[in-house]
Design a protein around this motif. Sequence first.
Motif, PDB file in Angstrom:
ATOM      1  N   GLY A  78       0.778  -1.228   0.000  1.00 39.10           N
ATOM      2  CA  GLY A  78       0.000   0.000   0.000  1.00 39.10           C
ATOM      3  C   GLY A  78       0.809   1.277   0.000  1.00 39.10           C
ATOM      4  O   GLY A  78       1.601   1.544  -0.911  1.00 39.10           O
ATOM      5  N   PRO A  79       0.621   2.103   1.029  1.00 36.70           N
ATOM      6  CA  PRO A  79       1.158   3.463   0.980  1.00 36.70           C
ATOM      7  C   PRO A  79       2.675   3.551   0.979  1.00 36.70           C
ATOM      8  O   PRO A  79       3.233   4.451   0.349  1.00 36.70           O
ATOM      9  N   GLY A  82      -0.859   3.725  10.163  1.00 35.73           N
ATOM     10  CA  GLY A  82      -2.249   4.127  10.046  1.00 35.73           C
ATOM     11  C   GLY A  82      -2.652   5.087  11.134  1.00 35.73           C
ATOM     12  O   GLY A  82      -3.192   6.169  10.876  1.00 35.73           O
ATOM     13  N   HIS A 124      -7.219  -0.727   8.124  1.00 39.35           N
ATOM     14  CA  HIS A 124      -7.104  -0.515   6.685  1.00 39.35           C
ATOM     15  C   HIS A 124      -7.736   0.824   6.336  1.00 39.35           C
ATOM     16  O   HIS A 124      -8.335   1.498   7.186  1.00 39.35           O
ATOM     17  N   ASP A 125      -7.602   1.187   5.083  1.00 40.16           N
ATOM     18  CA  ASP A 125      -8.079   2.486   4.615  1.00 40.16           C
ATOM     19  C   ASP A 125      -9.479   2.810   5.132  1.00 40.16           C
ATOM     20  O   ASP A 125      -9.740   3.910   5.637  1.00 40.16           O
ATOM     21  N   ASN A 129      -9.387   2.688  -1.986  1.00 39.83           N
ATOM     22  CA  ASN A 129      -8.476   3.033  -0.894  1.00 39.83           C
ATOM     23  C   ASN A 129      -7.608   4.220  -1.287  1.00 39.83           C
ATOM     24  O   ASN A 129      -6.460   4.342  -0.877  1.00 39.83           O
ATOM     25  N   ASP A 161      -5.047   5.487   2.226  1.00 37.21           N
ATOM     26  CA  ASP A 161      -3.740   4.894   1.948  1.00 37.21           C
ATOM     27  C   ASP A 161      -2.849   5.812   1.125  1.00 37.21           C
ATOM     28  O   ASP A 161      -1.699   6.069   1.482  1.00 37.21           O
ATOM     29  N   ILE A 217      -1.669   7.861   8.416  1.00 36.56           N
ATOM     30  CA  ILE A 217      -2.764   8.022   7.474  1.00 36.56           C
ATOM     31  C   ILE A 217      -3.867   8.892   8.062  1.00 36.56           C
ATOM     32  O   ILE A 217      -4.450   9.743   7.365  1.00 36.56           O
TER      33      ILE A 217
END
Length: 385
Positions: free
Chosen positions: A23-24, A118, A131-132, A157, A161, A193
Motif C-alpha cells: 500500500g502506501p 495508520g 485498513h483504509d 483506498n 492509503d 494516514i
Amino acid sequence: MTDSPAKTGPLKGIKVVELAGIGPGPYAGQLLSDMGADVIVIDRPGGSLVPKAIDARGKRSMVLDLKKPEAVAALLKIVATADVLIEGLRPGVTERMGVGPDVCHAINPRLIYGRMTGWGQTGPWSQMAGHDINYIGMTGVLNAIGKDGQPPVPPLNMIGDFGGGSMFLVNGILAAIIERAQTGRGNIVDAAIVDGTHSLMSFVHGMAGLGQWRTKREANLLDGAAPFYRCYMTADGKFMAVGCIEPQFFAAMMERLPIDREAYGAQHDHAAFAKQHEMLEDVFATKTRDAWEAVFAGTDACVTPVLDYVEAASHPVNAERHAVVTDGRWLHPQVAPRLATQALPTHFDIATKGADYAAILAEAGLGTDDISQLIAAGAVVANKD
C-alpha cells in the motif's frame, strides 16, 4: 542481476531503502523512483501478500531474512550509504529488529527515516491493525460519502492509503531533504494516514466554519445533494458527471439541454432540488453516454463522461498526454507531476524479487566472499521468485 539503474529526474543520486510492505509505503517509493531516486526494496523471504506490480517499477530488490543478525548487519551497511529509509511496520517493530531510527542515525546521521503508519507512532490505537476504510472512517471522510440513509460508500483506498498516507510521507521526505541541505542532518518523518486524511479534510472544515457544510450526507455542495454536482445515468446504462458549480458553467450546460429554464427554476433553489434532480435524470436518460459527450465536448459546461480505467487509458484526452502507458501486461500511469527537465518514460521495468542482491551489497562495500557467507547463512536469499 542488474546494475544500479541509470536514472533521470530531480532525485537522481538519492538512494532510498524501502522495507517491503503493502500500500502506501511502496507507492511512496514508486513516486520517489519516478522522480529519479534509486529505490532498493528489502523484501522478505517467502511469498508476498501482493505480487510485485506497478508500485515496484524502477526499483531494485534483494531478499534479507531480518530475523538473522547477519541480515540486520547487511541492512545497516546499506543504510550507511542511503539518503532515505521507508518503513511501514507497526510502531516499535524496527527498533526490536535492530534497525530503528536511533541505530540508523548512529551510523548515518544524514539519513531521513520515513515512517508510515495508520494510527501514528503514539496513541491508544497505535498498535492496532487497520485498513483504509478504518482510517477514513475515523476522520469524517467516510461518513461524508454516499447516499443519505444508506451505508457510506468506501472510495476504494485512494483517500486514506494513498492520499492521506503516501502523499504526506513523500511530502515529509522531500521537506527533510531540503532541510538536510541546510543543516547537514537527517530527520524522522512520522506520517500517519489519519493525520494526512484529517489534513485532506481542510476544505470541508473550512466550509463548515463558514456555516456551509453539514455532517449529514447528501446535504452539501459536493456530495450529490446539488443537481449540478452529481452523476446521471444515460440511455446505455453508463453515466455522465455533471460539475457545473459556477453560474456561467451552469448556464453553458442548460443551453445544451432540452429543458425549460423557467420550469427548472434557479440553480441554487434548494426547495426545487428534488424536481431538478428528476428533470436532469429524465433528460440524460434520453441519449447514450457517447452522444452526450459529443454534445458537451469542447464546452465549459463541466459535463463529461464517467469512464472505467480501461476506457480512460485510450480516451483522446488522456491518450494525447500519454497519461497511461501500455507496457506489456500493465497499464502504467505516467510519471506525475511532469518536469520540463525530465523525459517521460515509455517503458517501465518492474523489480524482480531478490534479483539485485549482488549489486546492492557490492555498492554497500561487501565483497564476493562476504556475499557468499551471507547466502550460506540464509541471511540473503539469492534465488529469484
